[in-house]
Design an enzyme around this catalytic site. Structure first.
Site, PDB file in Angstrom:
ATOM      1  N   ASP A  17       0.842  -1.204   0.000  1.00  0.00           N
ATOM      2  CA  ASP A  17       0.000   0.000   0.000  1.00  0.00           C
ATOM      3  C   ASP A  17       0.880   1.259   0.000  1.00  0.00           C
ATOM      4  O   ASP A  17       0.364   2.375  -0.079  1.00  0.00           O
ATOM      5  CB  ASP A  17      -1.028  -0.008   1.130  1.00  0.00           C
ATOM      6  CG  ASP A  17      -0.399  -0.059   2.509  1.00  0.00           C
ATOM      7  OD1 ASP A  17       0.831  -0.134   2.611  1.00  0.00           O
ATOM      8  OD2 ASP A  17      -1.158  -0.017   3.508  1.00  0.00           O
ATOM      9  N   SER A  18       2.208   1.062   0.026  1.00  0.00           N
ATOM     10  CA  SER A  18       3.117   2.187  -0.209  1.00  0.00           C
ATOM     11  C   SER A  18       2.860   2.782  -1.590  1.00  0.00           C
ATOM     12  O   SER A  18       3.400   3.841  -1.914  1.00  0.00           O
ATOM     13  CB  SER A  18       4.577   1.729  -0.091  1.00  0.00           C
ATOM     14  OG  SER A  18       4.822   0.610  -0.919  1.00  0.00           O
ATOM     15  N   ASP A  34      -1.007  -6.131  -0.186  1.00  0.00           N
ATOM     16  CA  ASP A  34      -1.419  -5.525   1.086  1.00  0.00           C
ATOM     17  C   ASP A  34      -2.933  -5.378   1.179  1.00  0.00           C
ATOM     18  O   ASP A  34      -3.589  -4.951   0.212  1.00  0.00           O
ATOM     19  CB  ASP A  34      -0.814  -4.117   1.216  1.00  0.00           C
ATOM     20  CG  ASP A  34       0.467  -4.125   2.022  1.00  0.00           C
ATOM     21  OD1 ASP A  34       0.693  -5.070   2.799  1.00  0.00           O
ATOM     22  OD2 ASP A  34       1.253  -3.172   1.866  1.00  0.00           O
ATOM     23  N   LYS A  76      -1.056  -9.416   2.801  1.00  0.00           N
ATOM     24  CA  LYS A  76      -0.278  -8.967   3.957  1.00  0.00           C
ATOM     25  C   LYS A  76      -1.140  -7.999   4.757  1.00  0.00           C
ATOM     26  O   LYS A  76      -1.866  -7.195   4.168  1.00  0.00           O
ATOM     27  CB  LYS A  76       1.018  -8.274   3.508  1.00  0.00           C
ATOM     28  CG  LYS A  76       1.836  -7.701   4.678  1.00  0.00           C
ATOM     29  CD  LYS A  76       3.243  -7.344   4.275  1.00  0.00           C
ATOM     30  CE  LYS A  76       3.403  -6.006   3.596  1.00  0.00           C
ATOM     31  NZ  LYS A  76       2.916  -4.841   4.372  1.00  0.00           N
ATOM     32  N   GLU A 112      -1.096  -5.454   8.465  1.00  0.00           N
ATOM     33  CA  GLU A 112      -0.296  -4.852   9.534  1.00  0.00           C
ATOM     34  C   GLU A 112      -0.970  -5.099  10.881  1.00  0.00           C
ATOM     35  O   GLU A 112      -2.175  -4.903  11.014  1.00  0.00           O
ATOM     36  CB  GLU A 112      -0.146  -3.347   9.295  1.00  0.00           C
ATOM     37  CG  GLU A 112       0.617  -3.025   8.028  1.00  0.00           C
ATOM     38  CD  GLU A 112       0.819  -1.523   7.818  1.00  0.00           C
ATOM     39  OE1 GLU A 112       0.537  -0.726   8.737  1.00  0.00           O
ATOM     40  OE2 GLU A 112       1.268  -1.163   6.718  1.00  0.00           O
ATOM     41  N   GLU A 127       9.566  -4.425  10.249  1.00  0.00           N
ATOM     42  CA  GLU A 127      10.029  -3.137   9.736  1.00  0.00           C
ATOM     43  C   GLU A 127      10.613  -2.251  10.832  1.00  0.00           C
ATOM     44  O   GLU A 127      10.001  -2.049  11.890  1.00  0.00           O
ATOM     45  CB  GLU A 127       8.850  -2.409   9.045  1.00  0.00           C
ATOM     46  CG  GLU A 127       9.272  -1.051   8.456  1.00  0.00           C
ATOM     47  CD  GLU A 127       8.261  -0.475   7.475  1.00  0.00           C
ATOM     48  OE1 GLU A 127       7.268  -1.158   7.146  1.00  0.00           O
ATOM     49  OE2 GLU A 127       8.489   0.669   7.032  1.00  0.00           O
TER      50      GLU A 127
HETATM   51  O1  KIV Z   1       3.609  -1.165   1.561  1.00  0.00           O
HETATM   52  C1  KIV Z   1       4.792  -1.516   1.544  1.00  0.00           C
HETATM   53  O2  KIV Z   1       5.560  -1.191   0.640  1.00  0.00           O
HETATM   54  C2  KIV Z   1       5.280  -2.337   2.629  1.00  0.00           C
HETATM   55  C3  KIV Z   1       6.750  -2.553   2.712  1.00  0.00           C
HETATM   56  C4  KIV Z   1       7.389  -1.344   3.272  1.00  0.00           C
HETATM   57  C5  KIV Z   1       7.093  -3.769   3.481  1.00  0.00           C
HETATM   58  O3  KIV Z   1       4.528  -2.779   3.433  1.00  0.00           O
END
Ligand code: KIV
Length: 274
Positions: free
Chosen positions: A43-44, A82, A112, A114, A181
């Site tokens: 989600d970056s 994500d 993924k 968090e 992280e």
């Molecule tokens: O969203 C992302 O790019 C991430 C990485 C920083 C692991 O979760």
């Protein structure tokens, strides 16, 4: 070799796992061909693709579009997507629906999310529904406001214990791997030793089972990258130089030359044009 959640588990203690973020077809194809084990549609993308200050406003629809593009490019890399902020925190039912959509429509092979022990019920349920889950602990960017900014986590014994306990809880709940992280390297090493699933570090030191970076960071496209980033190639500078060269040639009438143009059969063929 095709990477799967099984090959990920088997790699623990044998070989380092390589993960990079990917958000589009062309870049994902290059990474896949370079032998990257996993492509993380992070989600970056909210930061690096959409220009937001944080990841909170990224939607499930954003993730679905980018994930499908990456999945179409990936022949061997495991595609992990994500779950964005709004897609799994309200209810387990919503988390299930979001996870299913990422696999069915986004063609991800794993999701993924968090969060630590508090999110284990969600991890358990997704896993039971055959949706493989990668956990993400330490610095969790979706909690930027709760954490008071993007900062090193696990600096005190108490904080470090919580992160270690989160790692154990996520493994127990069925996560097949973890992203860890921005924690001190000794903590990264300790957590990696303590759990039986692969720990993919980002700013968690060399002791992890693998590493992940945001590709714009490692190719020099990011202003003021974090300390944990290594720039492997100054592609940002190379791109700026190429864009400037193109602009210069267009303005000077140098580009396109005839070698980049379609020649007329003969000027006489066009004599009838009015
Ligand atoms: O969203 C992302 O790019 C991430 C990485 C920083 C692991 O979760």
């Amino acid at each position: 070799m095709k990477n799967t959640v099984l090959t990920f588990r088997e790699a623990k203690g044998r070989e380092k796992l390589v993960m990079l973020t990917a958000y589009d077809f062309s870049t994902a194809k290059i990474m896949d061909r370079a032998g990257v084990n996993a492509l993380l549609v992070g989600d970056s993308l909210g930061n690096v693709m959409l220009g937001h200050k944080n990841t909170l406003s990224v939607t499930l629809e954003d993730m679905l579009r980018h994930c499908a593009a990456v999945a179409r490019a990936s022949e061997n890399a495991l595609v992990v997507c994500d779950l964005p902020f709004m897609s799994y925190r309200v209810s387990r039912e919503e988390a299930m629906r979001s996870g299913m959509r990422l696999l069915a429509e986004g063609m991800a092979q794993a999701v993924k999310l968090e969060g630590g022990a508090d999110f284990c019920p969600v991890v358990r349920e997704l896993t039971k529904a055959s949706i493989p889950v990668m956990g993400h602990i330490g610095l969790t960017p979706q909690s930027v406001h709760a954490m008071g900014g993007f900062r090193l986590q696990g600096k005190t014994l108490t904080q470090a214990q919580i992160i270690l306990d989160d790692a154990r809880a996520l493994e127990e709940a069925g996560a097949f791997a973890l992203v860890l992280e921005c924690v001190p390297a000794v903590l990264g090493q300790r957590i990696t030793r303590e759990v039986g699933i692969p720990v993919i570090g980002i700013g968690a030191g060399p002791g992890c089972d693998g590493q992940v970076l945001v590709w714009q960071d490692m190719l020099g496209l990011t202003d003021n990258p974090a300390k944990f980033v290594k720039v492997f190639s100054e592609m940002g500078q190379a791109m700026a130089a190429a864009f400037a060269a193109y602009a210069g040639e267009v303005r000077a009438g140098v580009f396109p030359g005839m070698e980049n143009s379609y020649g007329a059969l003969d000027e006489a063929d066009f004599e009838g044009l009015r």
